[in-house]
Design a protein around this motif. Structure first.
Motif, PDB file in Angstrom:
ATOM      1  N   GLY A   7      -9.008   3.013  -4.429  1.00  0.00           N
ATOM      2  CA  GLY A   7      -9.937   2.002  -4.916  1.00  0.00           C
ATOM      3  C   GLY A   7     -10.040   0.862  -3.917  1.00  0.00           C
ATOM      4  N   TYR A   8      -9.089   0.774  -3.047  1.00  0.00           N
ATOM      5  CA  TYR A   8      -9.016  -0.236  -1.986  1.00  0.00           C
ATOM      6  C   TYR A   8      -8.655   0.547  -0.734  1.00  0.00           C
ATOM      7  CZ  TYR A   8      -7.190  -4.469   0.371  1.00  0.00           C
ATOM      8  OH  TYR A   8      -6.952  -5.517   1.222  1.00  0.00           O
ATOM      9  N   ALA A   9      -9.555   0.596   0.219  1.00  0.00           N
ATOM     10  CA  ALA A   9      -9.365   1.440   1.398  1.00  0.00           C
ATOM     11  C   ALA A   9      -8.229   0.937   2.286  1.00  0.00           C
ATOM     12  CB  ALA A   9     -10.651   1.489   2.206  1.00  0.00           C
ATOM     13  N   GLY A  30      -1.591   3.332   1.354  1.00  0.00           N
ATOM     14  CA  GLY A  30      -2.637   4.150   0.741  1.00  0.00           C
ATOM     15  C   GLY A  30      -2.172   4.850  -0.522  1.00  0.00           C
ATOM     16  N   GLN A  31      -1.003   5.484  -0.444  1.00  0.00           N
ATOM     17  CA  GLN A  31      -0.480   6.199  -1.611  1.00  0.00           C
ATOM     18  C   GLN A  31      -0.148   5.235  -2.748  1.00  0.00           C
ATOM     19  OE1 GLN A  31       2.818   8.529  -0.174  1.00  0.00           O
ATOM     20  NE2 GLN A  31       1.493  10.140   0.615  1.00  0.00           N
ATOM     21  N   ASN A  32       0.453   4.104  -2.405  1.00  0.00           N
ATOM     22  CA  ASN A  32       0.847   3.168  -3.457  1.00  0.00           C
ATOM     23  C   ASN A  32      -0.355   2.517  -4.128  1.00  0.00           C
ATOM     24  OD1 ASN A  32       3.530   3.715  -3.116  1.00  0.00           O
ATOM     25  ND2 ASN A  32       3.881   2.011  -1.728  1.00  0.00           N
ATOM     26  N   LEU A  33      -1.369   2.174  -3.351  1.00  0.00           N
ATOM     27  CA  LEU A  33      -2.552   1.567  -3.954  1.00  0.00           C
ATOM     28  C   LEU A  33      -3.320   2.591  -4.788  1.00  0.00           C
ATOM     29  CD1 LEU A  33      -3.621  -0.727  -1.012  1.00  0.00           C
ATOM     30  CD2 LEU A  33      -2.670  -1.441  -3.215  1.00  0.00           C
ATOM     31  N   ASP A  34      -3.211   3.850  -4.427  1.00  0.00           N
ATOM     32  CA  ASP A  34      -3.829   4.910  -5.213  1.00  0.00           C
ATOM     33  C   ASP A  34      -3.026   5.162  -6.495  1.00  0.00           C
ATOM     34  OD1 ASP A  34      -5.856   6.826  -5.597  1.00  0.00           O
ATOM     35  OD2 ASP A  34      -4.561   8.417  -4.837  1.00  0.00           O
ATOM     36  N   ASN A  35      -1.699   5.201  -6.374  1.00  0.00           N
ATOM     37  CA  ASN A  35      -0.827   5.463  -7.529  1.00  0.00           C
ATOM     38  C   ASN A  35      -0.691   4.266  -8.460  1.00  0.00           C
ATOM     39  OD1 ASN A  35      -0.317   8.074  -6.659  1.00  0.00           O
ATOM     40  ND2 ASN A  35       1.508   7.486  -5.518  1.00  0.00           N
ATOM     41  N   SER A  38      -3.210  -1.387  -9.959  1.00  0.00           N
ATOM     42  CA  SER A  38      -3.061  -2.808 -10.293  1.00  0.00           C
ATOM     43  C   SER A  38      -2.585  -3.631  -9.097  1.00  0.00           C
ATOM     44  CB  SER A  38      -2.096  -2.984 -11.468  1.00  0.00           C
ATOM     45  OG  SER A  38      -0.798  -2.527 -11.100  1.00  0.00           O
ATOM     46  N   ARG A  39      -2.019  -2.959  -8.081  1.00  0.00           N
ATOM     47  CA  ARG A  39      -1.532  -3.667  -6.900  1.00  0.00           C
ATOM     48  C   ARG A  39      -2.661  -4.116  -5.966  1.00  0.00           C
ATOM     49  NH1 ARG A  39       3.884  -0.197  -5.210  1.00  0.00           N
ATOM     50  NH2 ARG A  39       4.881  -0.324  -7.250  1.00  0.00           N
ATOM     51  N   VAL A  40      -3.860  -3.595  -6.173  1.00  0.00           N
ATOM     52  CA  VAL A  40      -4.983  -3.974  -5.314  1.00  0.00           C
ATOM     53  C   VAL A  40      -5.200  -5.481  -5.355  1.00  0.00           C
ATOM     54  CG1 VAL A  40      -7.492  -3.777  -5.016  1.00  0.00           C
ATOM     55  CG2 VAL A  40      -6.107  -1.726  -5.415  1.00  0.00           C
ATOM     56  N   LYS A  41      -5.070  -6.091  -6.533  1.00  0.00           N
ATOM     57  CA  LYS A  41      -5.295  -7.541  -6.622  1.00  0.00           C
ATOM     58  C   LYS A  41      -4.273  -8.313  -5.795  1.00  0.00           C
ATOM     59  CE  LYS A  41      -2.950  -7.933 -11.066  1.00  0.00           C
ATOM     60  NZ  LYS A  41      -3.100  -8.242 -12.485  1.00  0.00           N
ATOM     61  N   PHE A  42      -3.066  -7.766  -5.624  1.00  0.00           N
ATOM     62  CA  PHE A  42      -2.062  -8.443  -4.790  1.00  0.00           C
ATOM     63  C   PHE A  42      -2.399  -8.288  -3.316  1.00  0.00           C
ATOM     64  CE2 PHE A  42       0.313  -6.919  -8.614  1.00  0.00           C
ATOM     65  CZ  PHE A  42       0.269  -8.134  -9.281  1.00  0.00           C
ATOM     66  N   ALA A  43      -2.935  -7.130  -2.952  1.00  0.00           N
ATOM     67  CA  ALA A  43      -3.347  -6.921  -1.559  1.00  0.00           C
ATOM     68  C   ALA A  43      -4.454  -7.901  -1.193  1.00  0.00           C
ATOM     69  CB  ALA A  43      -3.815  -5.483  -1.359  1.00  0.00           C
ATOM     70  N   ARG A  44      -5.399  -8.096  -2.096  1.00  0.00           N
ATOM     71  CA  ARG A  44      -6.519  -9.011  -1.829  1.00  0.00           C
ATOM     72  C   ARG A  44      -6.059 -10.460  -1.680  1.00  0.00           C
ATOM     73  NH1 ARG A  44     -10.108  -5.810  -6.074  1.00  0.00           N
ATOM     74  NH2 ARG A  44     -11.192  -4.473  -4.587  1.00  0.00           N
TER      75      ARG A  44
END
Length: 150
Positions: A7-9, A30-35, A38-44
């Motif tokens: 969901g987040y490249a 990649g694997q963790n953001l896919d699995n 909810s962590r995508v918001k922390f990456a952003r």
């Protein structure tokens, strides 16, 4: 460029020529953001580059997080806010630490493996430059590469 679809490249800027550290970090992200979407918001929320330098292979990568993707570059790019200097085994140990609240609650440091990592930090065997000045960025990065759901 090689992109890991989530969901987040997560893009390896150097594609097939990515060094080993960039490959490992890109795969973990990649694997963790896919699995764990909810962590995508922390990456952003990570607005500064983060570098990881492997002391045993003498290679490095820099992660630059954006609103839609993270790009993993070979070597040190720009001026990273946080630079982790560790062996590949230490990097993999850190990826086993469970973190809560996007890294803001570092519960993994209170485990046997976490105490070992803290000991290595105190002995300067694992160096995290920027840990005190950019603590939240450092903890969020650990949370993003952690393969453990807390």
């Amino acid at each position: 460029m090689t992109t890991v679809e989530t969901g987040y490249a997560v893009t390896l800027y150097d594609g097939q020529d990515a060094n080993g550290v960039a490959g490992i970090v890109g795969m973990l992200l990649g694997q963790n953001l896919d699995n764990f979407p909810s962590r995508v918001k922390f990456a952003r929320r990570i607005s500064r580059p983060v570098a990881i330098y492997s002391t045993d292979t003498e290679t490095a990568c820099t992660i630059i997080f954006g609103s839609d993707e993270a790009v993993v570059y070979n070597d040190i790019v720009g001026k990273p806010a946080v630079t982790v200097m560790a062996t590949v085994d230490q990097i993999l140990d850190v990826s086993q630490l469970p973190m809560k609240a996007g890294g803001l609650v570092p519960v993994g440091f209170f485990t046997g493996r976490g105490m070992s990592v803290l000991g290595q930090i105190l002995q300067h065997k694992l160096v995290v430059k920027g840990l005190l000045t950019h603590t939240v960025t450092a903890l969020r990065t650990i949370a993003l590469v952690s393969v453990v759901d807390a």
